[in-house]
Write an enzyme that holds these catalytic residues in place. Structure first.
Site, PDB file in Angstrom:
ATOM      1  N   TYR A 299      -6.996  -3.321  -6.729  1.00  0.00           N
ATOM      2  CA  TYR A 299      -7.351  -4.007  -5.632  1.00  0.00           C
ATOM      3  C   TYR A 299      -6.309  -4.318  -4.490  1.00  0.00           C
ATOM      4  O   TYR A 299      -5.379  -4.073  -4.662  1.00  0.00           O
ATOM      5  CB  TYR A 299      -8.251  -5.391  -5.834  1.00  0.00           C
ATOM      6  CG  TYR A 299      -7.585  -6.311  -6.783  1.00  0.00           C
ATOM      7  CD1 TYR A 299      -6.069  -6.457  -6.812  1.00  0.00           C
ATOM      8  CD2 TYR A 299      -8.470  -7.614  -7.300  1.00  0.00           C
ATOM      9  CE1 TYR A 299      -5.808  -7.679  -7.558  1.00  0.00           C
ATOM     10  CE2 TYR A 299      -7.979  -8.535  -7.975  1.00  0.00           C
ATOM     11  CZ  TYR A 299      -6.643  -8.564  -8.103  1.00  0.00           C
ATOM     12  OH  TYR A 299      -6.051  -9.456  -8.890  1.00  0.00           O
ATOM     13  N   GLU A 300      -6.662  -4.580  -3.224  1.00  0.00           N
ATOM     14  CA  GLU A 300      -6.023  -4.497  -2.222  1.00  0.00           C
ATOM     15  C   GLU A 300      -5.079  -3.233  -1.978  1.00  0.00           C
ATOM     16  O   GLU A 300      -3.930  -3.219  -1.519  1.00  0.00           O
ATOM     17  CB  GLU A 300      -4.755  -5.556  -2.091  1.00  0.00           C
ATOM     18  CG  GLU A 300      -5.402  -6.988  -2.563  1.00  0.00           C
ATOM     19  CD  GLU A 300      -6.518  -7.411  -1.487  1.00  0.00           C
ATOM     20  OE1 GLU A 300      -6.711  -7.136  -0.543  1.00  0.00           O
ATOM     21  OE2 GLU A 300      -7.287  -8.515  -2.052  1.00  0.00           O
ATOM     22  N   GLY A 301      -5.855  -2.177  -2.010  1.00  0.00           N
ATOM     23  CA  GLY A 301      -5.458  -0.777  -1.859  1.00  0.00           C
ATOM     24  C   GLY A 301      -4.811  -0.382  -3.252  1.00  0.00           C
ATOM     25  O   GLY A 301      -3.996  -0.647  -3.828  1.00  0.00           O
TER      26      GLY A 301
ATOM     27  N   ARG B 132      -1.161  -7.606  -0.399  1.00  0.00           N
ATOM     28  CA  ARG B 132      -0.600  -6.701  -1.334  1.00  0.00           C
ATOM     29  C   ARG B 132       0.901  -6.941  -1.913  1.00  0.00           C
ATOM     30  O   ARG B 132       0.813  -6.730  -2.893  1.00  0.00           O
ATOM     31  CB  ARG B 132      -0.249  -5.418  -0.203  1.00  0.00           C
ATOM     32  CG  ARG B 132      -1.253  -4.542  -0.096  1.00  0.00           C
ATOM     33  CD  ARG B 132      -1.357  -3.355   0.897  1.00  0.00           C
ATOM     34  NE  ARG B 132      -2.790  -2.806   0.929  1.00  0.00           N
ATOM     35  CZ  ARG B 132      -2.649  -1.623   1.665  1.00  0.00           C
ATOM     36  NH1 ARG B 132      -1.727  -1.177   2.467  1.00  0.00           N
ATOM     37  NH2 ARG B 132      -4.047  -0.855   1.953  1.00  0.00           N
TER      38      ARG B 132
END
Lengths: 596, 596
Positions: free
Chosen positions: B438-440, B297
């Protein structure tokens, strides 16, 4: 998945309740435009948009256009769709009945055009540019030019283009170099034009290029530019097509979006010289060009509304279908559609509320155009025209900038699927990205707003609009309910912010125009947001009144809540933007170039 | 045209003057990380970034990857570039020296990583994911797993992936269905994973898939997910590569951006079952996954900084080269470069100021990571860790959302040329668009911020940060000059706005978490903007002090003015955002689904 259905109920609400079709309908030239007729027009247009044009949007994006030896083949289905469009008489909806148009109000053709742009933005550009050519010839062309070109352009069997840009002449058209040498009853045009939308294609029998060029003795700069009609095929005395004119497409651009719309490099006069016919008088081309341009600017603003609507419909459908996670606060529940999740709902509301505000402002501007055309009282006519002039850069600048944000939110609602091209959400985001650039960038719109539309008349029309807004705010203060109270609070603050910022612009433009120019875009955004708030506030008042009468609560409650969301999530930006306008010019201009 | 040069002077300013490398350097484990060493590292990294990686950015976008029979061939030059990257020892900059890493502070590796992402975002993803795999194995793997995999991953001759997502399990990983059946010393993994970045490629000898799956008796939901190491090639006892494991790429996605980075559909165990090794204990996979994820993140937030910087450099170059129009207020002057135009300058300042704020927050977060690792005083260590936890969703959410706006502005600076793919500006805009997903997604980051990072500890760390900000505001009040006064005014207002909004979140989360969740994204944006304002305010104080000492006025004046621009054009959004947070939840949630 990638369907589009025109939001007819919302369009009717704006047409009838905000833009007040019934008033337009009282003008003799618009006496046919009853609410009933308009409804049937919208229904018919929706059929073509949803069944014919929308299905070609994604395939057109993938396929694009092919250029071989100066001839462009459009994507599969486009030619047939255009034929159907023309044969159904859609092209001349707003045009002069003397030349075969249907003479309907701009308010109606605007709603219909929204459908074309939403269904297929690449496709919609072709009639949009034809419309510009029609306006230029109708307003400034000789009777002879009108006789030859108008009926075919209005019918749509011939299409039009705007040939303005050259490699060195983009935002600054004073740098145009294309030449026009007198040659009997016509001129021979030579030069290169770039970024010519639908400059060459296979959908129409002829293409009429409205072209800026300089005559041999023309003065330097903007005062030496003339406007010419340069047809792809010369037209014989009997109206039939003759020789191929010496104007050819030499290449097409590889673009971020609107892939199905060919963007051509056009070369004029590489052989014998392209035959061109002067529009109006020599050296007044830029003035005439603005006739096309102003129309095109409103249309591009409308494209912003349309592509945002398209993205919203797609995101909404996905949010209702895609199952992921459980509802917040429901222990051990089933997996739910993502529309149940608070942030997805926020994204959808953000899209929906801004689209409704943008649509209202765009249509209301069209209604002012209708008044400006139909009104016989000179004072009223001029007041309407002044509002059109003021609102044009706002509709163009604000609706297009917002469309980038809204289509981006549309991608975001899809999560990872949004980044995959086959989903379709990314295409809207790519397509929207051109709207803040062509027909004058946002910077150009803001400069027009601050300089020509505000400072030049010392804010006269802006003040009329602000007074009108204050009237709506007063009505809101007296309306019942929490929603109206919440809207009143944010709307009142925003009017105050816009008033202060406008006064700052007026106080500073004369002595140092660089400073207002440095904050012109935040000012335009502020003006757009507050103008949208004005229409949303009116919508809330209408909705509240209808709800008290027990009318269609499902619909009017949504209108009220959406207006409140707009007030609390969009309008609330107004004071910060006013702060930037009034304080932010110095820091914008302070760095030396080497310090960047 | 499309070059990139690392902004080393700006990076040094943040590293030394804002994130205070000299303090990090006092920790024994970071005693080698002197300012001099860091400078030479930055210079060397810049060579690789600007000379090797940047030139492959556009060609990689055009060419993409080819998949044939499960084997991906990367774009021309990528394999050689990666070999050079590994051979120069860049992959293990921040990793444990026990396994061959260089053990440098995250503050340093963050600056270096910014260069990889800016030079070539598609390329930079590969080592970024390897880093996630390293973290997961280093923190949770057995000694045996570490012995086999860590050194190769740190070296970079093997790369890593995160195999989390399945078609039905995106943001909600509790829906993961991939199976892991015990089979002697390993498990047999089967199932399908999608959106696997660099899931298959030809740049490394082996690919180590960190994979989420369920064992046969695992409980439902998130508590039944385990984490496995699934190598592409099995590793023999002597460390050499053995059999091809049963995990294959079956297709790659056609995406909006990052075309040179293969996004793979991976099928596990279609034949005999893919051999996988358990990381840590069964059923704790999600917890371990967050070790990878938190690192990733921050890295994706950094990608936001990087791609924005790349877009800025390109726009700046164009603005200095492109001639159009005349300078405002100069009658009859020459045509000038567009950087002379006030609105172009505003766009460049908007890009520059936000990038500087984002970079500062990202690097300062890395410095807190270093403290959290190196500090022996438990109280200080925990305080640093709490700040990393709080700032992680902010760096991820805010820097990525801003990167979309900034790369869009980069397109806009180019006018019509920005929409043409060959210009390169559009690629940055397309590439940036994945970072908020992406990655949340931003929604997931905001939910993490509001729920886990603010409400769960009753705002303790947020209050520490707010107090720290207030201290800076007090210093500003005492600083000399108009610029500091202007920054003080906007910064103080913004701290007030963030404080009020935070109190509202705390007051409302417990009884009705849906409401704070509905406004979590505006809250995250507010937090990001104000945190950026905090660093810009610190930068202004430092700059003012240096100017008074007569140090490098060219550089520090720009810092001061840029901080002022940020205050007047970005920070001023804070009060409006706080208004949305405190008032906007009800309207966000009020519509019934059928009313959309």
């Amino acid at each position: 998945m990638m369907t589009y259905i025109a939001p007819i109920r919302d369009m009717q609400f704006v047409i009838n309740e905000l833009a007040d079709l019934s008033t337009i309908n009282t003008y003799p030239i618009y006496e046919d435009a009853t609410a009933e007729l308009v409804t049937s027009i919208l229904d018919e247009a929706n059929k073509l948009a949803s069944e014919v044009l929308a299905p070609l949007n994604y395939s057109g994006d993938i396929q694009g256009n092919t250029l071989k030896a100066g001839v462009i083949t459009t994507a599969t289905g486009f030619k047939e769709a255009y034929t159907q469009f023309v044969e159904s008489g859609w092209n001349g909806l707003h045009s002069n009945p003397d030349f075969g148009g249907q003479g309907l109000p701009a308010l109606v053709s605007t709603a219909v055009s929204e459908m074309w742009h939403a269904a297929n933005m690449s496709f919609g550009l072709c009639p949009m540019l034809t419309q510009g050519a029609i306006e230029a010839i109708a307003h400034h062309g000789s009777d002879a030019l009108k006789a030859v070109y108008l009926a075919k352009l209005i019918e749509g069997t011939w299409t039009g283009t705007m040939n303005l840009t050259e490699p060195q002449a983009g935002s600054d058209l004073s740098a145009v170099r294309a030449k026009a040498v007198p040659n009997g009853d016509h001129y021979l045009i030579s030069g290169q034009k770039i970024f010519i939308t639908w400059g060459e294609h296979d959908m129409a029998d002829n293409i009429i290029h409205l072209t800026l060029a300089r005559t041999p003795d023309a003065p330097e700069g903007v005062k030496g530019i003339s406007l010419f009609v340069v047809p792809k095929f010369l037209v014989k005395a009997d109206g039939s097509l003759g020789e191929r004119n010496d104007v050819y497409c030499t290449s097409i651009e590889h673009k971020l979006g609107i892939h199905a719309s060919p963007t051509a490099v056009m070369v004029f006069g590489d052989k014998a010289g392209a035959v061109g016919y002067l529009v109006g008088e020599e050296n007044r081309g830029l003035e005439y060009m603005f006739t096309m341009m102003n129309h095109a600017r409103l249309s591009v603003g409308l494209e912003g509304v349309a592509i945002a609507e398209r993205a919203y419909q797609q995101a909404l459908r996905y949010a209702k279908e895609r199952t992921q996670g459980r509802e917040m606060g429901v222990k051990g529940g089933e997996r739910v559609a993502i529309i149940k999740h608070p942030d997805v709902r926020r994204m959808l509301m953000s899209m929906k509320s801004q689209i409704e505000a943008m649509r209202a402002v765009a249509y209301v501007t069209a209604a002012y155009m209708d008044k400006a055309l139909a009104e016989s009282d000179t004072t009223k006519q001029q007041a309407a025209m002044a509002l059109v002039d003021l609102l044009t850069p706002i509709v163009k600048g604000w609706c297009t900038e917002a469309s980038i944000e809204i289509t981006s939110t549309g991608v975001q609602v899809h999560g990872g699927m949004g980044f995959i091209e086959e989903t379709g959400a990314a295409q809207h985001f790519r397509d929207a990205r051109i709207t803040t650039i062509y027909e004058g960038t946002t910077g150009i719109q803001a400069s027009d707003l601050v300089g020509r539309k505000i400072a030049r008349e010392n804010g006269a029309t802006a003040k009329v609009l602000l007074a009108e807004m204050s009237g709506v705010a007063t009505e809101l203060a007296n309306a019942v309910g929490d929603d109206c109270a919440a809207i009143h609070r944010a709307f009142t603050d925003s009017i105050h912010a816009l008033t202060e910022a406008t006064e700052w612009i007026l106080a500073n433009y004369a002595q140092n125009p660089k400073q207002p120019s440095a904050v012109a875009v935040p000012y335009l955004r502020l003006f757009g947001i507050v103008t949208g708030g004005w229409q949303m506030a009116k919508a809330a008042l209408i909705a509240q009144a209808q709800l008290q009468k027990g009318q269609d609560p499902h619909f009017y409650e949504a209108k009220l809540i959406t207006a409140r969301f707009y007030a609390e999530h969009v309008l609330m930006q107004a004071s910060g933007l006013a702060y930037s306008v009034m304080n932010g010019a110095v820091s914008t201009l302070a760095l030396q170039e080497e310090q960047f």
